[in-house]
Design an enzyme around this catalytic site. Structure first.
Site, PDB file in Angstrom:
ATOM      1  N   GLN A  89     -11.379  22.954  23.042  1.00 52.56           N
ATOM      2  CA  GLN A  89     -11.151  22.274  21.771  1.00 52.56           C
ATOM      3  C   GLN A  89     -11.944  22.933  20.655  1.00 52.56           C
ATOM      4  O   GLN A  89     -12.956  23.585  20.894  1.00 52.56           O
ATOM      5  CB  GLN A  89     -11.503  20.788  21.903  1.00 52.56           C
ATOM      6  CG  GLN A  89     -10.517  20.053  22.788  1.00 52.56           C
ATOM      7  CD  GLN A  89     -10.873  18.599  23.006  1.00 52.56           C
ATOM      8  OE1 GLN A  89     -11.900  18.111  22.571  1.00 52.56           O
ATOM      9  NE2 GLN A  89     -10.002  17.890  23.710  1.00 52.56           N
ATOM     10  N   ASN A 122      -6.850   8.496  14.685  1.00 52.94           N
ATOM     11  CA  ASN A 122      -7.082   9.873  15.114  1.00 52.94           C
ATOM     12  C   ASN A 122      -6.774  10.817  13.941  1.00 52.94           C
ATOM     13  O   ASN A 122      -5.778  11.540  13.922  1.00 52.94           O
ATOM     14  CB  ASN A 122      -6.225  10.200  16.337  1.00 52.94           C
ATOM     15  CG  ASN A 122      -6.610  11.505  16.990  1.00 52.94           C
ATOM     16  OD1 ASN A 122      -7.309  12.322  16.408  1.00 52.94           O
ATOM     17  ND2 ASN A 122      -6.127  11.712  18.205  1.00 52.94           N
ATOM     18  N   ALA A 125      -5.999  14.620  14.536  1.00 49.64           N
ATOM     19  CA  ALA A 125      -4.659  14.907  15.041  1.00 49.64           C
ATOM     20  C   ALA A 125      -3.613  14.718  13.939  1.00 49.64           C
ATOM     21  O   ALA A 125      -2.710  15.552  13.782  1.00 49.64           O
ATOM     22  CB  ALA A 125      -4.338  14.022  16.238  1.00 49.64           C
ATOM     23  N   TYR A 129      -0.907  17.511  12.669  1.00 47.99           N
ATOM     24  CA  TYR A 129       0.539  17.270  12.695  1.00 47.99           C
ATOM     25  C   TYR A 129       1.153  17.437  11.309  1.00 47.99           C
ATOM     26  O   TYR A 129       2.216  18.051  11.158  1.00 47.99           O
ATOM     27  CB  TYR A 129       0.847  15.888  13.260  1.00 47.99           C
ATOM     28  CG  TYR A 129       0.327  15.668  14.667  1.00 47.99           C
ATOM     29  CD1 TYR A 129       0.230  16.705  15.587  1.00 47.99           C
ATOM     30  CD2 TYR A 129      -0.091  14.411  15.088  1.00 47.99           C
ATOM     31  CE1 TYR A 129      -0.254  16.505  16.872  1.00 47.99           C
ATOM     32  CE2 TYR A 129      -0.573  14.195  16.370  1.00 47.99           C
ATOM     33  CZ  TYR A 129      -0.648  15.248  17.254  1.00 47.99           C
ATOM     34  OH  TYR A 129      -1.120  15.038  18.521  1.00 47.99           O
TER      35      TYR A 129
END
Length: 170
Positions: A89, A122, A125, A129
């Protein structure tokens, strides 16, 4: 980095991920899978045309998975999911691997739409996106149960026309 089809030899890594509470909470799933169950599921779904599972491969090392689930050939849409192994990560792999999964959905499977669910809390994320081209389409209230409580989730979608326009812009 490449993405390649999930092989039976990768199940040991999937087993580790699927039994990590923190990891499975991101997918709103229960962290409980036996290795025997994984092998049975693999054998059952290896020829299933409604899903594609890819390994994120860094120089031969398992770095995570990208999955296209619920592939609907009539309506031409599919859900995409991703998990990057904790030791990989922070290296930009999620964005790169997700981009390759989206490309596969549009250019190989001829999908019209790729969608996903993400916890509204989140932010990292959601940022990734949106950067890729996904748009928030709605909020599902108390839709998923994970880590002892209910979570709201965004539904985010990416249409082929948006993808094509973004590719032309460079």
């Amino acid at each position: 980095m490449i993405i390649r089809p999930l092989e039976k030899r990768d199940l040991q890594y999937i087993y580790r991920q699927e039994n990590a509470r923190r990891v499975m909470a991101l997918w709103f799933e229960e962290p409980y899978t036996s290795f025997d169950e994984l092998e049975i599921l693999y054998d059952k779904h290896v020829l299933d045309q409604s899903q594609r599972r890819f390994v994120i491969d860094i120089d031969g090392q398992f770095a995570g998975v990208v999955e296209l689930m619920y592939i609907d050939y009539l309506h031409r849409n599919t859900e995409i999911q991703i998990i990057v192994d904790s030791k990989f990560q922070g290296q930009g792999l999620a964005q790169e691997a997700l981009s390759k999964g989206v490309e596969y959905a549009f250019k190989v499977l001829n999908m019209h739409k790729v969608y996903l669910y993400v916890d509204v809390d989140n932010a990292a994320a959601v940022h990734i996106y949106k950067k890729l081209g996904f748009t928030e389409e709605g909020r599902l209230r108390n839709h998923f149960f994970a880590e002892g409580c209910y979570h709201d989730s965004f539904v985010m979608g990416y249409l082929i026309d948006e993808y094509t326009a973004k590719q032309k812009r460079g």
